[in-house]
Design a protein around this motif. Sequence first.
Motif, PDB file in Angstrom:
ATOM      1  N   GLN A   1     -18.160   2.168  -7.564  1.00  0.00           N
ATOM      2  CA  GLN A   1     -16.805   1.805  -7.183  1.00  0.00           C
ATOM      3  C   GLN A   1     -16.777   1.077  -5.839  1.00  0.00           C
ATOM      4  OE1 GLN A   1     -13.973   4.967  -7.529  1.00  0.00           O
ATOM      5  NE2 GLN A   1     -12.425   3.954  -6.281  1.00  0.00           N
ATOM      6  N   SER A   2     -17.619   1.514  -4.897  1.00  0.00           N
ATOM      7  CA  SER A   2     -17.640   0.861  -3.586  1.00  0.00           C
ATOM      8  C   SER A   2     -18.132  -0.587  -3.708  1.00  0.00           C
ATOM      9  CB  SER A   2     -18.516   1.641  -2.613  1.00  0.00           C
ATOM     10  OG  SER A   2     -19.859   1.708  -3.089  1.00  0.00           O
ATOM     11  N   ALA A   3     -19.122  -0.804  -4.595  1.00  0.00           N
ATOM     12  CA  ALA A   3     -19.615  -2.169  -4.805  1.00  0.00           C
ATOM     13  C   ALA A   3     -18.539  -3.055  -5.415  1.00  0.00           C
ATOM     14  CB  ALA A   3     -20.849  -2.146  -5.699  1.00  0.00           C
ATOM     15  N   MET A   4     -17.743  -2.500  -6.326  1.00  0.00           N
ATOM     16  CA  MET A   4     -16.655  -3.286  -6.912  1.00  0.00           C
ATOM     17  C   MET A   4     -15.569  -3.559  -5.880  1.00  0.00           C
ATOM     18  SD  MET A   4     -15.475  -4.976  -9.418  1.00  0.00           S
ATOM     19  CE  MET A   4     -16.483  -4.528 -10.836  1.00  0.00           C
ATOM     20  N   SER A   5     -15.279  -2.600  -5.022  1.00  0.00           N
ATOM     21  CA  SER A   5     -14.298  -2.825  -3.961  1.00  0.00           C
ATOM     22  C   SER A   5     -14.766  -3.937  -3.029  1.00  0.00           C
ATOM     23  CB  SER A   5     -14.068  -1.539  -3.167  1.00  0.00           C
ATOM     24  OG  SER A   5     -13.487  -0.545  -3.984  1.00  0.00           O
ATOM     25  N   SER A   6     -16.067  -3.940  -2.736  1.00  0.00           N
ATOM     26  CA  SER A   6     -16.628  -5.000  -1.901  1.00  0.00           C
ATOM     27  C   SER A   6     -16.527  -6.356  -2.600  1.00  0.00           C
ATOM     28  CB  SER A   6     -18.091  -4.679  -1.576  1.00  0.00           C
ATOM     29  OG  SER A   6     -18.695  -5.736  -0.869  1.00  0.00           O
ATOM     30  N   ALA A   7     -16.785  -6.369  -3.905  1.00  0.00           N
ATOM     31  CA  ALA A   7     -16.679  -7.619  -4.666  1.00  0.00           C
ATOM     32  C   ALA A   7     -15.253  -8.140  -4.648  1.00  0.00           C
ATOM     33  CB  ALA A   7     -17.159  -7.401  -6.103  1.00  0.00           C
ATOM     34  N   LEU A   8     -14.273  -7.239  -4.770  1.00  0.00           N
ATOM     35  CA  LEU A   8     -12.871  -7.657  -4.741  1.00  0.00           C
ATOM     36  C   LEU A   8     -12.521  -8.261  -3.383  1.00  0.00           C
ATOM     37  CD1 LEU A   8     -10.051  -7.873  -5.927  1.00  0.00           C
ATOM     38  CD2 LEU A   8      -9.665  -5.460  -5.336  1.00  0.00           C
ATOM     39  N   ALA A   9     -13.018  -7.658  -2.325  1.00  0.00           N
ATOM     40  CA  ALA A   9     -12.755  -8.200  -0.987  1.00  0.00           C
ATOM     41  C   ALA A   9     -13.338  -9.602  -0.856  1.00  0.00           C
ATOM     42  CB  ALA A   9     -13.339  -7.271   0.073  1.00  0.00           C
ATOM     43  N   ARG A  10     -14.551  -9.803  -1.381  1.00  0.00           N
ATOM     44  CA  ARG A  10     -15.175 -11.127  -1.319  1.00  0.00           C
ATOM     45  C   ARG A  10     -14.424 -12.138  -2.185  1.00  0.00           C
ATOM     46  NH1 ARG A  10     -21.203 -10.257  -2.987  1.00  0.00           N
ATOM     47  NH2 ARG A  10     -21.328 -12.493  -2.484  1.00  0.00           N
TER      48      ARG A  10
END
Length: 319
Positions: free
Chosen positions: A39-48
């Motif tokens: 989930q944290s990796a997906m949150s980071s992807a959304l921010a990018r």
Amino acid sequence: MAIDHIDLARIDLNLLTALDALLSERSVTRAAARIGIGQSAMSSALARLRRLFDDELLTRAPEGMRPTPRGLTLAEPVRAVLRQIQFLVRHEDDFDPRRVERSFTISLPDSTEMLLGPRLLAYLRAEAPGIRLLLRSVDRDRSLEELDTDRVDLAVGFSFEGQSHHKRRLLYRDSYVCLFEAGLVGLTPPISLDDYLRFPHVLTSLRETAHGVVDDALAKIGRTRTLAVTTPRFLVVPFLVRSAPVIATMHARLATTFADALGLTVSPVPVALDDVAVAMLWHASYDNDPAHRWLRRVLVRLAGETAEAEPLMVMHGAG
């Protein structure tokens, strides 16, 4: 427009996969699970992604996350790009139904499932045993959304129409007949209009409304009928008809199957009704997917539309 390779190389194209999952699932947690990351990796992807497109893309809403107008406009082109990439790397010119491993979700009415399901299952087990089916009830109000979000691979329905990014293919046409228990109503075919209206009727409505094509046809000639029961399930109709002095107006293929199996009687409908078209819809991004195209061809053939008279094995033409 020429490709700017230097500019494109600066972009992590994996972000497009994340964007597609986010726009489909509208949830960071579900999108992460869909592509197998945390989930944290997906949150980071959304921010990018938000920095890349200079837009929020998805915002918080009571039901989860809601795409922004920019996010909505990106959904279709991103899906199309990912499909094209997938086609390029799969070497699908070598498609062989006997070797493919694939699951397909098909939404359809129970009447079509009864007519085509057994034949389709038998064919797949013999010719494409690696293909698995998830059959589910069709919801006309949500079918296009389910196709667009990849929850359904094919939607089958009556008089189905899609949008510009959906493809449609006729499966078969059918007429209407009356179905009844002759011993209970005391009628023999062909029945008259007065006899037809003398008994209460069973209506099948996928929209669960107490109004159907028969009511529209009767209104044109100034007549009405009495409804005894309305149900969204076609498969219960013959048992209702067998239990009481009522009449059902059904698609001829299904009614004939019921009559043969349960000793019921069919008769022409004594009011003019247009034939019904049963069609399948799919998202245009799957149009050239060999496995998807092959399955569509099989469905058309099994449904009886054999105008092209092509073999049922590996079929590479458009479906």
